[in-house]
Write a protein that holds these residues in place. Structure first.
Motif, PDB file in Angstrom:
ATOM      1  N   MET A  19       0.825  -1.201   0.000  1.00 42.10           N
ATOM      2  CA  MET A  19       0.000   0.000   0.000  1.00 42.10           C
ATOM      3  C   MET A  19       0.864   1.258   0.000  1.00 42.10           C
ATOM      4  O   MET A  19       0.559   2.229  -0.688  1.00 42.10           O
ATOM      5  CB  MET A  19      -0.941  -0.019   1.206  1.00 42.10           C
ATOM      6  CG  MET A  19      -1.977  -1.136   1.149  1.00 42.10           C
ATOM      7  SD  MET A  19      -2.791  -1.457   2.741  1.00 42.10           S
ATOM      8  CE  MET A  19      -3.721   0.053   2.970  1.00 42.10           C
ATOM      9  N   GLU A  20       1.948   1.231   0.749  1.00 44.44           N
ATOM     10  CA  GLU A  20       2.877   2.366   0.780  1.00 44.44           C
ATOM     11  C   GLU A  20       3.507   2.599  -0.587  1.00 44.44           C
ATOM     12  O   GLU A  20       3.688   3.744  -1.014  1.00 44.44           O
ATOM     13  CB  GLU A  20       3.972   2.127   1.819  1.00 44.44           C
ATOM     14  CG  GLU A  20       3.527   2.274   3.259  1.00 44.44           C
ATOM     15  CD  GLU A  20       3.472   3.722   3.720  1.00 44.44           C
ATOM     16  OE1 GLU A  20       3.587   4.630   2.874  1.00 44.44           O
ATOM     17  OE2 GLU A  20       3.306   3.940   4.926  1.00 44.44           O
ATOM     18  N   SER A  23       0.534   4.108  -3.288  1.00 45.50           N
ATOM     19  CA  SER A  23      -0.309   4.886  -2.380  1.00 45.50           C
ATOM     20  C   SER A  23      -1.319   5.800  -3.067  1.00 45.50           C
ATOM     21  O   SER A  23      -2.047   6.528  -2.384  1.00 45.50           O
ATOM     22  CB  SER A  23       0.574   5.716  -1.443  1.00 45.50           C
ATOM     23  OG  SER A  23       1.433   6.566  -2.189  1.00 45.50           O
ATOM     24  N   LEU A  54      -6.001   5.519   7.099  1.00 50.24           N
ATOM     25  CA  LEU A  54      -5.570   6.100   5.833  1.00 50.24           C
ATOM     26  C   LEU A  54      -5.910   7.577   5.871  1.00 50.24           C
ATOM     27  O   LEU A  54      -7.053   7.945   6.165  1.00 50.24           O
ATOM     28  CB  LEU A  54      -6.275   5.423   4.660  1.00 50.24           C
ATOM     29  CG  LEU A  54      -6.172   3.903   4.589  1.00 50.24           C
ATOM     30  CD1 LEU A  54      -6.980   3.378   3.408  1.00 50.24           C
ATOM     31  CD2 LEU A  54      -4.729   3.455   4.489  1.00 50.24           C
ATOM     32  N   PHE A  78      -6.197  -0.252  -3.667  1.00 48.07           N
ATOM     33  CA  PHE A  78      -4.802  -0.051  -4.063  1.00 48.07           C
ATOM     34  C   PHE A  78      -4.452  -1.124  -5.091  1.00 48.07           C
ATOM     35  O   PHE A  78      -4.790  -2.300  -4.905  1.00 48.07           O
ATOM     36  CB  PHE A  78      -3.865  -0.215  -2.856  1.00 48.07           C
ATOM     37  CG  PHE A  78      -4.123   0.755  -1.735  1.00 48.07           C
ATOM     38  CD1 PHE A  78      -3.297   1.850  -1.542  1.00 48.07           C
ATOM     39  CD2 PHE A  78      -5.188   0.558  -0.858  1.00 48.07           C
ATOM     40  CE1 PHE A  78      -3.522   2.737  -0.505  1.00 48.07           C
ATOM     41  CE2 PHE A  78      -5.425   1.444   0.184  1.00 48.07           C
ATOM     42  CZ  PHE A  78      -4.589   2.533   0.360  1.00 48.07           C
TER      43      PHE A  78
END
Length: 206
Positions: A19-20, A23, A54, A78
């Motif tokens: 996810m990072e 993003s 988030l 994502f």
């Protein structure tokens, strides 16, 4: 989301890392008319004990803003590299082709935040994505008048994630030699296929 034992076994740390790295999320909700709405924003992940949130901001007075104000149940999507995979690589070959991809669905409750939180978030977002510390686009180089003027048009929010689902589908259910053949084919393809090949290589070497 299509969940299977082969492709939905990643640890939470790996899911959050994905996810990072990807993003720019799609936030989905339901409008006051009952139809889906979606918007696309860069998000930050904030871990608080066993919970995570988030954080992002969106334009005020838009269909998505109104939808999220009326129904706080949202879905953040994502996704990363993806590619078609021909069944010509399989043994036997009289089987269907497929698509390899990574995706994470984060379901949660959205909460809108005040201007103080928005100010801090803008500063953090700029620091996260403006990699050059000496860049004139750093938050510290913006005038307070400019910042306050732009803040009038946007609102900060955070999503308290209540459910996290993922699919990391990269032919893990196939023998190693077949995975390597797929990688070789994709590595000679389009830019998207080359990215998919790199993703398969990383997972093959773990």
């Amino acid at each position: 989301m299509y969940l299977t034992n082969h492709f939905s076994t990643a640890e939470q740390a790996d899911i959050l890392a994905f996810m990072e790295s990807n993003s720019f999320a799609t936030i989905c909700g339901i409008g006051v008319d009952g139809f889906p709405v979606a918007t696309h924003v860069p998000v930050m992940i904030d871990l608080r004990g066993n919970h995570f949130f988030l954080q992002a901001h969106i334009m005020r007075k838009q269909a998505h803003t109104i939808a999220f104000e009326n129904n706080k149940n949202v879905l953040a999507v994502f996704h990363g590299p993806h590619s078609y995979v021909s069944a010509q690589h399989y043994e036997p070959q009289n089987t269907a082709s497929t698509w390899n991809y990574s995706a994470v669905h984060a379901t949660g409750i959205i909460h809108f935040l005040g201007d103080d939180a928005l100010y801090i978030m803008l500063k953090s977002l700029t620091a996260k994505y403006e990699k050059d510390a000496a860049s004139p686009s750093q938050f510290k180089h913006m005038t307070e008048e400019y910042i306050q003027s732009n803040m009038k048009a946007i609102v900060a929010f955070e999503i308290e994630v209540t459910q996290l689902q993922h699919v990391f589908k990269w032919s893990q259910n196939k023998p190693i030699n077949i995975q390597k053949n797929i990688i070789q084919t994709l590595a000679n393809g389009s830019t998207e296929e080359q990215l998919a090949a790199e993703e398969m290589k990383l997972r093959l070497n773990k």
